[in-house]
Design a protein around this motif. Structure first.
Motif, PDB file in Angstrom:
ATOM      1  N   HIS A  34       0.967  -1.214  -0.020  1.00 14.16           N
ATOM      2  CA  HIS A  34       0.171   0.107   0.052  1.00 14.16           C
ATOM      3  C   HIS A  34       0.881   1.291   0.170  1.00 14.16           C
ATOM      4  O   HIS A  34       1.914   1.466   0.976  1.00 14.16           O
ATOM      5  CB  HIS A  34      -1.038   0.087   1.267  1.00 14.16           C
ATOM      6  N   ALA A  35       0.833   2.069  -1.121  1.00 14.47           N
ATOM      7  CA  ALA A  35       1.545   3.383  -1.333  1.00 14.47           C
ATOM      8  C   ALA A  35       1.203   4.102   0.053  1.00 14.47           C
ATOM      9  O   ALA A  35       2.495   5.077   0.287  1.00 14.47           O
ATOM     10  CB  ALA A  35       1.054   3.947  -2.447  1.00 14.47           C
ATOM     11  N   ILE A  36       0.229   4.398   0.469  1.00 15.11           N
ATOM     12  CA  ILE A  36      -0.087   5.321   1.739  1.00 15.11           C
ATOM     13  C   ILE A  36       0.283   4.542   3.266  1.00 15.11           C
ATOM     14  O   ILE A  36       0.844   5.254   3.919  1.00 15.11           O
ATOM     15  CB  ILE A  36      -1.446   5.803   1.648  1.00 15.11           C
ATOM     16  N   LEU A  37      -0.451   3.636   3.435  1.00 15.96           N
ATOM     17  CA  LEU A  37      -0.499   2.955   4.693  1.00 15.96           C
ATOM     18  C   LEU A  37       0.952   2.472   5.009  1.00 15.96           C
ATOM     19  O   LEU A  37       1.509   2.612   6.188  1.00 15.96           O
ATOM     20  CB  LEU A  37      -1.432   1.754   4.774  1.00 15.96           C
ATOM     21  N   PHE A  38       1.707   1.590   4.057  1.00 10.88           N
ATOM     22  CA  PHE A  38       2.945   1.042   4.543  1.00 10.88           C
ATOM     23  C   PHE A  38       3.836   2.179   5.045  1.00 10.88           C
ATOM     24  O   PHE A  38       4.573   1.818   6.204  1.00 10.88           O
ATOM     25  CB  PHE A  38       3.582   0.245   3.280  1.00 10.88           C
ATOM     26  N   PRO A  39       4.066   3.176   4.285  1.00  6.00           N
ATOM     27  CA  PRO A  39       5.296   4.350   4.696  1.00  6.00           C
ATOM     28  C   PRO A  39       4.684   4.911   6.075  1.00  6.00           C
ATOM     29  O   PRO A  39       5.823   5.037   7.009  1.00  6.00           O
ATOM     30  CB  PRO A  39       5.112   5.357   3.630  1.00  6.00           C
ATOM     31  N   VAL A  40       3.648   4.976   6.473  1.00  2.26           N
ATOM     32  CA  VAL A  40       3.261   5.673   7.717  1.00  2.26           C
ATOM     33  C   VAL A  40       3.534   4.540   8.769  1.00  2.26           C
ATOM     34  O   VAL A  40       4.065   4.899  10.049  1.00  2.26           O
ATOM     35  CB  VAL A  40       1.615   5.989   7.703  1.00  2.26           C
ATOM     36  N   VAL A  41       2.991   3.364   8.597  1.00  2.00           N
ATOM     37  CA  VAL A  41       3.213   2.298   9.539  1.00  2.00           C
ATOM     38  C   VAL A  41       4.579   2.086   9.724  1.00  2.00           C
ATOM     39  O   VAL A  41       5.102   2.114  11.012  1.00  2.00           O
ATOM     40  CB  VAL A  41       2.440   0.967   9.146  1.00  2.00           C
ATOM     41  N   THR A  42       5.650   2.166   8.763  1.00  4.51           N
ATOM     42  CA  THR A  42       6.765   1.819   8.830  1.00  4.51           C
ATOM     43  C   THR A  42       7.659   3.148   9.578  1.00  4.51           C
ATOM     44  O   THR A  42       8.236   2.721  10.681  1.00  4.51           O
ATOM     45  CB  THR A  42       7.613   2.261   7.357  1.00  4.51           C
ATOM     46  N   LEU A  43       7.053   4.369   9.620  1.00  6.63           N
ATOM     47  CA  LEU A  43       7.600   5.442  10.187  1.00  6.63           C
ATOM     48  C   LEU A  43       7.177   5.322  11.716  1.00  6.63           C
ATOM     49  O   LEU A  43       8.385   5.652  12.622  1.00  6.63           O
ATOM     50  CB  LEU A  43       7.171   6.618   9.755  1.00  6.63           C
ATOM     51  N   ILE A  44       6.020   5.169  11.960  1.00  8.14           N
ATOM     52  CA  ILE A  44       5.556   4.979  13.305  1.00  8.14           C
ATOM     53  C   ILE A  44       6.096   3.828  14.173  1.00  8.14           C
ATOM     54  O   ILE A  44       6.739   3.992  15.261  1.00  8.14           O
ATOM     55  CB  ILE A  44       4.103   4.577  13.291  1.00  8.14           C
ATOM     56  N   LEU A  45       6.397   2.732  13.416  1.00 13.26           N
ATOM     57  CA  LEU A  45       7.146   1.571  13.974  1.00 13.26           C
ATOM     58  C   LEU A  45       8.847   1.808  14.281  1.00 13.26           C
ATOM     59  O   LEU A  45       9.206   1.471  15.564  1.00 13.26           O
ATOM     60  CB  LEU A  45       7.079   0.420  12.954  1.00 13.26           C
ATOM     61  N   MET A  46       9.288   2.654  13.316  1.00 13.27           N
ATOM     62  CA  MET A  46      10.874   2.920  13.536  1.00 13.27           C
ATOM     63  C   MET A  46      11.040   3.780  14.787  1.00 13.27           C
ATOM     64  O   MET A  46      11.684   3.683  15.654  1.00 13.27           O
ATOM     65  CB  MET A  46      11.326   3.702  12.206  1.00 13.27           C
TER      66      MET A  46
END
Length: 823
Positions: free
Chosen positions: A628-640
Motif C-alpha cells: 500500500h503506497a500510503i499505509l505502509f510508509p506511515v506504519v513503517t515510520l511509526i514503527l521505526m
C-alpha cells in the motif's frame, strides 16, 4: 558372611586423599567434559592429544582410573521458578518426570609404593580376610606425586575441553546426608540418593541389594577393534555429503541408555621392563613359530609393537576397560546384554561378559583400590591407543545465567536452560545480541520464535514484532499485547500525538511527529525547505501549548488539523509566519484525507492502544498493507520511531525487535536504512534485533540481509535445511559456517524420537560455539503458538466460550486429553 570392614582396602581418607591398606595414595577429581555433539573432527584430535600428553607426565607405578557414571533419572519440576506464567507452568508439568541419564565423571590417580605385589584374578584383597599395609607413606614420594598430578590437571585444563574439581574428604567419604564416591560405588547409589547400606553378594553373580549387576570387559587384544581413533562417524546424523563425528567410545557413554558405569584404566609401569618382557616373548614365539602359524603371527605382532615403541618413542602401558551395568529387575539383564553388545559392535569391539573374575574387577573399581586390579585382565598397548577408548563427552548443561529460555537436550529432551543473549557477550563469544533466523516453511520456525519471544517477554523484555502471516496473533492475545493489523472492518490505526503518563514533548518526540507529517505532505522525490521544517516545528509547539490550556481536547491528528485551521491561521494573519515560508493551505489540502471524513481518517486518530512506549508486547502485522503506497510508509515510520524511542528512553530494560519475513519490507528504502541503523546500534541500548526469513534466495538477493544483518548478527539460528543439503555450500559460505556447523545443521531431525513431537534447531554463537537443541513444547504452548488455520480457529472458539485465551487453551487441551484417554 564377611563384614565389609574386614576386607575393605581403604585405611583412611584425609587431606583429600584416599589411603589404602597397602600404602597406595589416590587423588580424586570430579571432571566436567564437553557436551556431546558439540565437537569437530579437529577438536577430537586436539582433545585426544591432550590426554596423551597428560598421561605421559604421570610417574612410574601409577594408575589413571577414569570412571563415568550414567544413572537413570527423571526431570523434577520446579513450579516456584515459573511464577504465575500459564505457559511456563504448563511446560514444567509437561516435562515433569521426563526420563534421562545423569552423568558424573571422576578421575582417580593412584600411586603405588615400590615393591607392591601385583594383583591377579587368583590373588586379590577381596579374597583375603585381613590386610596389613606393606609400608608407610613416604612424604617425599607424596609431594612428587602431587606435582605430577598438578601437571596432569594443568595440561588437560589448558586444552580448553575439561575442567577439574579436586574432591575433598566429605566428597570422598560422604556425610550423614550425602553419599561419597566410595559409598556410591559400593552400593551403586545415584547422585541424588541418600546414603544407604545394602547386602552385597559376589559368590555367583554380583548383587547389590536388589540390583542385579553384570560386567562386560574389553581386556583382551583379540576382542579389540582392528582400528581405533579419537572419533567415529555417527551414522544416525550423517548423510552422503557430511559425516557427523562423535567420540570413539561415545556408544558406551551417553548413547548407552541404561544404568551403567564405564571404567577406563591405564596402568603406567616400568617401560624398560615391559620392553624386555616383550623381547623375551618375541624370542619364545620365534622359536615356536615353526610349529604353529598362530605363533608366527603373534611373533610378528609383538615385533611390530616393539618397533613402534622404539621408532616412535611410544610409551607402553597396560589398559583395561569395562562396563558395569545394573537393573532392579532380573528380567532386564538380558536386555542390558543386548544394549552393551550393540554399543561395542559400533566400535567394532566384542563384548565379553565377565564371570569368573567379575568380583575382583568390581572390587578394584572401588575408588582408592585401583592398585588391586587383577593384571591378568589387562592388555599391553600404547597411550595413544588406550586413550581412544575414553569417554570424551557429557550431557548438555544449562547456562548459569538467570536469563534465557528452555530448550531440550538432543538425546532425551530433558529441559536445559539456554542463554544465547547475555552469557555469550559476558564470555566474549559474541559482541552483540542480534540474531538471524533461517528456516523454510514447516521447519518449526514459528514455534521456535514464539517460544523464544515468549520467554524473553516473561523475563521483562519489551518486544516489538513486525509480522507477515499472523504468526504471533495467538501469543499476543494470550499476553494481552497490542496487535496492529489491517482489515476493512477494523483498519490499522495509531495516535502519534498522544502523550502517555510520564511522557513529555521532548525533541525526539517532536522530531518523530515532524518526520511523519513531512512524509505525508511531501513525495519521496520532493524536498522540503528549511523554513517549512521550522514552521511545522513551531506549529507543533503551539499545538501542545493549546492542549495544555484546553485539557478537554483529545490529542490526535483531528484536533491538530482543527488547530491549524483555526488558531494557527490567526498566527499567519498576524504576520508571524510568512505564507512563502509555510504554505499552510497546501499542507491542509494534502493532509485532508487523514482528517475526519477523509479516506484515511482512522489512521492517526486512534483512541485505544495508545501507550506504545510502555506497552511490552506490540505486533505490527503488515501482510495486508505491505504494497500500500500510503499505509505502509506511515506504519513503517511509526514503527521505526516507536522502537527508537524505546531504545533511548527505557534505561536498563531489554528491548527486542523481531522482523518476520523481512525482505518484503526491506525492499522499501526507508525500512532498509532503519534496519541497518538498528542492527548497528541496538547493542548500546541493551537491545537485540532479530530477522526471520524462509527462503535461501531471499538472503542472496537482498543486499541489506547479506551486509547489514548477517554481518551484525553474532547469533545465527537455522532450522531444518534438508531440502537445501545439495546446495548448502552457498549458505555455508554466506553465513560463515564452519564444516562442523554444516554437519550439525544437516543432521537436524534425522533421528528424532518417533514417540515425541518436536523439531530441532541449530544455534551458532560467534562461530565459536554451536549446538543443536530440541524445540519441544507442552500442548498448551503448542496451541498458543500454532499457525495452522483450523487450530487457530479452534483456539478462538474456546477463548470466546470460556472468556479468555488462557482459559480457552486450558479447556481445549483438557478436552483433547480426555478424548485420547477414552477406550
Amino acid at each position: 558372611m564377611v563384614e565389609a570392614k574386614e576386607i575393605l582396602p581403604i585405611y583412611k581418607v584425609e587431606h583429600g586423599c584416599i589411603l589404602s591398606m597397602q600404602g597406595d595414595i589416590t587423588l580424586a577429581y570430579e571432571v566436567t567434559l564437553p557436551e556431546i555433539f558439540s565437537l569437530s573432527d579437529r577438536d577430537y584430535q586436539a582433545y585426544h592429544q591432550a590426554w596423551v600428553k597428560a598421561i605421559r607426565v604421570l610417574p612410574q607405578f601409577s594408575i589413571m582410573h577414569k570412571q563415568d557414571w550414567f544413572t537413570e533419572s527423571a526431570y523434577k519440576a520446579d513450579f516456584e521458578k515459573t511464577g504465575d506464567s500459564f505457559l511456563s507452568r504448563s511446560s514444567e508439568r509437561f516435562f515433569n518426570q521426563r526420563e534421562c541419564l545423569d552423568h558424573k565423571c571422576y578421575i582417580f590417580l593412584t600411586k603405588k609404593p615400590l615393591g607392591r605385589k601385583l594383583s591377579s584374578s587368583a590373588y586379590s584383597n577381596i579374597l583375603r580376610k585381613s590386610i596389613t599395609p606393606a609400608q608407610t607413606i613416604n612424604p617425599v614420594l607424596f609431594s612428587d606425586f602431587l606435582d605430577s598430578a598438578g601437571q596432569f590437571e594443568r595440561i588437560l585444563t589448558d586444552s580448553g575441553f575439561i575442567s577439574f574439581q579436586r574432591l575433598g574428604d566429605d566428597e570422598l567419604a560422604g556425610t550423614t546426608t550425602r553419599a561419597g564416591v566410595i559409598e556410591r560405588y559400593v552400593f551403586l547409589l545415584g547422585a541424588s540418593e541418600t546414603p544407604s547400606i545394602s547386602d552385597i553378594q559376589v559368590k555367583d553373580n554380583i548383587r547389590v541389594g536388589g540390583k542385579h549387576v553384570e560386567f562386560y570387559t574389553l581386556s583382551d587384544a583379540e576382542d579389540m577393534p582392528a582400528l581405533c581413533g579419537s572419533r567415529i562417524n555417527y551414522d544416525k546424523y550423517s548423510n552422503d555429503r557430511t559425516k557427523f563425528s562423535i567420540g570413539f567410545a561415545s556408544p558406551l557413554g551417553s548413547l548407552l541408555s541404561c544404568n551403567h558405569i564405564l571404567n577406563q584404566y591405564v596402568f603406567i609401569e616400568d617401560a624398560q621392563k615391559t620392553i624386555k618382557r616383550l623381547e623375551a616373548k618375541k624370542l619364545r614365539l620365534q622359536s615356536l613359530s615353526g610349529y604353529s602359524r598362530e605363533n608366527s603371527i603373534s611373533r610378528d605382532a609383538v615385533n611390530d609393537f616393539l618397533n613402534e615403541a622404539i621408532a616412535s618413542q611410544r610409551l607402553p602401558v597396560k589398559a583395561h576397560f569395562n562396563v558395569l551395568v545394573w537393573s532392579d529387575e532380573a528380567g532386564k539383564v538380558k536386555d542390558l546384554k543386548n544394549l552393551v553388545g550393540s554399543a561395542m559392535a559400533q566400535m567394532d569391539a566384542v563384548a565379553k561378559r565377565e564371570t569368573d573374575g567379575q568380583a575382583q574387577i568390581w572390587f578394584a573399581g572401588l575408588p582408592g583400590n585401583e592398585a588391586d586390579f587383577p593384571m591378568n585382565d589387562t592388555f599391553d598397548t600404547f597411550i595413544e591407543q588406550a586413550t581412544c577408548f575414553f569417554n570424551l563427552e557429557s550431557n548438555y548443561r544449562s547456562s548459569v545465567s538467570a536469563f534465557g529460555m528452555r530448550m531440550g537436550d538432543r538425546l532425551s529432551g530433558r529441559p536445559v536452560h539456554v542463554d544465547i543473549s547475555d552469557e555469550p557477550m559476558k564470555q566474549g563469544i559474541t559482541t552483540n545480541r542480534n540474531k538471524f533466523i533461517l528456516g523454510p516453511s514447516g521447519s518449526g520456525k514459528s514455534f521456535f520464535t514464539n517460544h523464544m519471544i515468549r520467554s524473553y517477554y516473561e523475563q521483562g523484555a519489551h518486544v516489538v514484532l513486525v509480522d507477515v502471516g499472523h504468526s504471533y496473533k495467538g501469543l499476543c492475545d494470550l499476553v494481552g499485547g497490542y496487535y496492529f493489523t489491517y482489515s476493512e472492518n477494523d483498519p490499522i490505526k495509531f495516535n502519534p500525538f498522544y502523550l502517555t503518563d510520564g511522557d513529555v514533548l521532548d525533541t525526539e518526540k517532536k522530531e518523530s511527529i515532524k518526520t511523519l507529517l513531512l512524509a505525508l505532505w511531501k513525495k519521496d522525490d520532493e524536498n522540503f525547505r528549511r523554513s517549512e521544517y521550522v514552521a511545522l516545528s513551531n506549529a507543533l509547539t503551539l499545538y501542545y501549548s493549546h492542549l495544555d490550556r484546553n485539557p478537554d481536547i483529545f490529542p490526535c491528528f483531528n484536533s491538530f488539523y482543527e488547530y491549524l485551521m483555526s488558531e494557527y491561521m490567526q498566527v499567519l494573519e498576524n504576520g508571524k509566519v510568512k505564507e512563502r515560508d509555510f504554505d499552510v493551505g497546501n499542507f491542509l489540502y494534502v493532509l485532508n484525507p487523514y482528517y475526519k471524513g477523509g479516506e484515511f481518517d482512522y489512521l492517526l486518530n486512534a483512541t485505544e492502544n495508545l501507550d506504545l512506549l510502555h506497552e511490552r508486547f506490540i505486533v505490527f502485522e503488515l501482510d495486508a498493507i505491505k504494497d500500500h503506497a500510503i499505509l505502509f510508509p506511515v506504519v513503517t515510520l511509526i514503527l521505526m520511531e516507536m522502537f527508537i524511542s524505546k531504545m533511548r528512553k527505557l534505561k536498563g530494560i531489554r528491548k527486542v525487535l523481531l522482523i518476520e519475513e523481512c525482505w518484503k519490507a526491506i525492499s522499501k528504502d526507508g525500512m532498509a536504512d532503519y534496519i541497518k541503523y538498528v542492527f548497528k546500534t541496538v547493542r548500546k541500548f541493551f537491545g537485540e534485533a532479530i530477522v526471520v526469513t524462509q527462503e535461501v534466495e531471499d538472503i542472496i538477493s537482498s543486499h541489506i540481509v547479506k551486509q547489514a544483518i548477517i554481518n551484525n548478527s553474532d547469533c545465527k539460528i537455522l532450522l531444518d535445511q534438508s531440502k537445501y543439503q545439495n546446495k548448502f555450500d552457498a549458505i555455508q559460505e554466506l553465513l560463515g559456517l564452519t564444516d562442523k556447523e554444516k554437519a550439525q545443521v544437516l543432521s537436524m531431525n534425522k533421528a528424532n524420537d518417533p514417540k515425541r513431537k518436536y523439531k530441532e534447531v541449530f544455534i551458532s554463537l560467534g562461530s565459536q560455539h554451536s549446538k543443536v537443541y530440541r524445540t519441544e513444547v507442552s500442548p498448551q504452548e503448542y496451541y498458543a503458538y500454532t499457525t495452522e488455520e483450523s487450530e487457530k480457529l479452534l483456539v478462538q472458539q474456546y477463548a470466546q466460550k470460556y472468556g479468555s485465551v488462557q482459559k480457552g487453551i486450558a479447556m481445549l487441551v483438557q478436552d483433547l486429553q480426555n478424548k485420547t484417554q477414552k477406550p
